[in-house]
Design an enzyme around this catalytic site. Sequence first.
Site, PDB file in Angstrom:
ATOM      1  N   LYS A   1     -44.831  52.972 -39.555  1.00 46.39           N
ATOM      2  CA  LYS A   1     -45.323  52.740 -38.187  1.00 46.39           C
ATOM      3  C   LYS A   1     -46.098  53.948 -37.669  1.00 46.39           C
ATOM      4  O   LYS A   1     -47.200  53.818 -37.149  1.00 46.39           O
ATOM      5  CB  LYS A   1     -44.153  52.438 -37.219  1.00 46.39           C
ATOM      6  CG  LYS A   1     -43.305  51.243 -37.607  1.00 46.39           C
ATOM      7  CD  LYS A   1     -42.255  50.925 -36.544  1.00 46.39           C
ATOM      8  CE  LYS A   1     -41.207  51.997 -36.346  1.00 46.39           C
ATOM      9  NZ  LYS A   1     -40.277  52.185 -37.474  1.00 46.39           N
TER      10      LYS A   1
ATOM     11  N   ARG B   1     -36.661  49.013 -29.160  1.00 47.52           N
ATOM     12  CA  ARG B   1     -35.766  48.865 -30.314  1.00 47.52           C
ATOM     13  C   ARG B   1     -34.557  48.000 -29.985  1.00 47.52           C
ATOM     14  O   ARG B   1     -33.714  47.796 -30.862  1.00 47.52           O
ATOM     15  CB  ARG B   1     -35.284  50.243 -30.754  1.00 47.52           C
ATOM     16  CG  ARG B   1     -36.094  50.871 -31.882  1.00 47.52           C
ATOM     17  CD  ARG B   1     -35.521  52.256 -32.122  1.00 47.52           C
ATOM     18  NE  ARG B   1     -35.680  52.771 -33.439  1.00 47.52           N
ATOM     19  CZ  ARG B   1     -36.561  53.725 -33.766  1.00 47.52           C
ATOM     20  NH1 ARG B   1     -37.403  54.176 -32.890  1.00 47.52           N
ATOM     21  NH2 ARG B   1     -36.574  54.211 -34.983  1.00 47.52           N
TER      22      ARG B   1
ATOM     23  N   ARG C   1     -39.128  61.876 -47.861  1.00 51.00           N
ATOM     24  CA  ARG C   1     -40.172  62.091 -46.855  1.00 51.00           C
ATOM     25  C   ARG C   1     -40.150  63.541 -46.350  1.00 51.00           C
ATOM     26  O   ARG C   1     -39.100  64.122 -46.141  1.00 51.00           O
ATOM     27  CB  ARG C   1     -39.935  61.143 -45.675  1.00 51.00           C
ATOM     28  CG  ARG C   1     -40.916  61.342 -44.523  1.00 51.00           C
ATOM     29  CD  ARG C   1     -40.933  60.169 -43.609  1.00 51.00           C
ATOM     30  NE  ARG C   1     -39.815  60.147 -42.672  1.00 51.00           N
ATOM     31  CZ  ARG C   1     -39.724  59.278 -41.659  1.00 51.00           C
ATOM     32  NH1 ARG C   1     -40.652  58.354 -41.485  1.00 51.00           N
ATOM     33  NH2 ARG C   1     -38.684  59.297 -40.856  1.00 51.00           N
TER      34      ARG C   1
ATOM     35  N   ARG D   1     -36.559  65.832 -42.138  1.00 50.29           N
ATOM     36  CA  ARG D   1     -35.887  65.542 -40.871  1.00 50.29           C
ATOM     37  C   ARG D   1     -34.364  65.472 -41.019  1.00 50.29           C
ATOM     38  O   ARG D   1     -33.863  64.987 -42.020  1.00 50.29           O
ATOM     39  CB  ARG D   1     -36.402  64.203 -40.312  1.00 50.29           C
ATOM     40  CG  ARG D   1     -37.647  64.357 -39.470  1.00 50.29           C
ATOM     41  CD  ARG D   1     -38.300  63.052 -39.141  1.00 50.29           C
ATOM     42  NE  ARG D   1     -37.393  62.036 -38.631  1.00 50.29           N
ATOM     43  CZ  ARG D   1     -37.814  60.872 -38.119  1.00 50.29           C
ATOM     44  NH1 ARG D   1     -39.105  60.623 -38.048  1.00 50.29           N
ATOM     45  NH2 ARG D   1     -36.964  59.988 -37.680  1.00 50.29           N
TER      46      ARG D   1
ATOM     47  N   ARG E   1     -29.271  54.217 -39.676  1.00 49.24           N
ATOM     48  CA  ARG E   1     -30.519  53.779 -39.024  1.00 49.24           C
ATOM     49  C   ARG E   1     -30.903  52.377 -39.477  1.00 49.24           C
ATOM     50  O   ARG E   1     -31.398  51.573 -38.697  1.00 49.24           O
ATOM     51  CB  ARG E   1     -31.642  54.785 -39.324  1.00 49.24           C
ATOM     52  CG  ARG E   1     -31.416  56.098 -38.570  1.00 49.24           C
ATOM     53  CD  ARG E   1     -32.183  57.227 -39.193  1.00 49.24           C
ATOM     54  NE  ARG E   1     -33.607  57.143 -38.996  1.00 49.24           N
ATOM     55  CZ  ARG E   1     -34.492  57.772 -39.754  1.00 49.24           C
ATOM     56  NH1 ARG E   1     -34.094  58.506 -40.779  1.00 49.24           N
ATOM     57  NH2 ARG E   1     -35.773  57.661 -39.486  1.00 49.24           N
TER      58      ARG E   1
HETATM   59  P1  AMP Z   1     -38.142  57.408 -35.161  1.00 46.24           P
HETATM   60  O1  AMP Z   1     -38.878  58.681 -35.242  1.00 46.24           O
HETATM   61  O2  AMP Z   1     -38.883  56.327 -34.433  1.00 46.24           O
HETATM   62  O3  AMP Z   1     -37.575  56.946 -36.491  1.00 46.24           O
HETATM   63  O4  AMP Z   1     -36.849  57.696 -34.238  1.00 46.24           O
HETATM   64  C1  AMP Z   1     -35.892  58.662 -34.624  1.00 46.24           C
HETATM   65  C2  AMP Z   1     -34.610  58.462 -33.831  1.00 46.24           C
HETATM   66  O5  AMP Z   1     -34.874  58.595 -32.422  1.00 46.24           O
HETATM   67  C3  AMP Z   1     -33.963  57.086 -33.958  1.00 46.24           C
HETATM   68  O6  AMP Z   1     -33.151  56.975 -35.115  1.00 46.24           O
HETATM   69  C4  AMP Z   1     -33.146  57.021 -32.672  1.00 46.24           C
HETATM   70  O7  AMP Z   1     -31.989  57.821 -32.741  1.00 46.24           O
HETATM   71  C5  AMP Z   1     -34.089  57.679 -31.665  1.00 46.24           C
HETATM   72  N1  AMP Z   1     -34.998  56.704 -31.038  1.00 46.24           N
HETATM   73  C6  AMP Z   1     -36.354  56.642 -31.132  1.00 46.24           C
HETATM   74  N2  AMP Z   1     -36.850  55.611 -30.435  1.00 46.24           N
HETATM   75  C7  AMP Z   1     -35.778  54.982 -29.889  1.00 46.24           C
HETATM   76  C8  AMP Z   1     -35.622  53.834 -29.085  1.00 46.24           C
HETATM   77  N3  AMP Z   1     -36.683  53.104 -28.695  1.00 46.24           N
HETATM   78  N4  AMP Z   1     -34.362  53.481 -28.705  1.00 46.24           N
HETATM   79  C9  AMP Z   1     -33.295  54.188 -29.080  1.00 46.24           C
HETATM   80  N5  AMP Z   1     -33.361  55.274 -29.845  1.00 46.24           N
HETATM   81  C10 AMP Z   1     -34.589  55.681 -30.261  1.00 46.24           C
END
Ligand code: AMP
Length: 217
Positions: A13, A88, A127, A161, A172
């Site tokens: 994404k 989400r 990654r 990360r 996740r």
């Molecule tokens: P991402 O970089 O989008 O994979 O997000 C990393 C982490 O941030 C996720 O595993 C969640 O812990 C948190 N996070 C990001 N976006 C959201 C969201 N829309 N709702 C809840 N938690 C989020």
Amino acid sequence: MRLIFFGPPGAGKGTQAKRLEEEMNIVQLSTGDMLRAAIREGTLLGKEAKGYMDAGKLVPDGIVVGLIRERMHGEDCENGFLLDGFPRTVVQAEALEKMLDSQKCSIDHVISIEVGDQEIVNRLSRRRSCPDCGAVYHLDNLPPKVEDVCDACQKQGLLHRDDDVPSAIQARLSAFHDQTEPLREFYQERGLLRSVSGSQGPDEVCSEIREVVSISG
Ligand code: AMP
């Protein structure tokens, strides 16, 4: 144009959003990036979010909805935006719909980037990303030209990360299946869901997305 990129963690994404942001002159809004910036800056919000993120759990809806609400008022969002990692949960999707309704606008497409769980585990555990410009690498499939140095901005020291470790990756994926997948139905009912295969090279995924949103390549 207002787009949502939907898919499991590691589906691509962010990579696709970064490509299309410039091409379409719309801004990428990534709640994950916003939360990581808050952690780096040591804000209260960042401190609250970090525990959830490191465990691979979703941050509470109120926090992320607040972040998006504030960010969407930015002037740079007037031309449209590309939501990466938000919404989400159904609660977040409903909050977004209300926000957009009140501004008399709506989402044009929800692009679901489809990738199976096994591939996700492989992608995330290998990654790496640039702490400065956010460029993303994969140690086997898309390594940087010089080991541990970003191709795009030459920053030394690529990041693994904290949540790209096996226990957090599984959490996740579970959060995606349990809390985020119900959004498929939510957006299907609204006639907005478009699926593309994420198990191809980044160029091919990008072309499919372009086709879906009908912009020339
Ligand atoms: P991402 O970089 O989008 O994979 O997000 C990393 C982490 O941030 C996720 O595993 C969640 O812990 C948190 N996070 C990001 N976006 C959201 C969201 N829309 N709702 C809840 N938690 C989020």
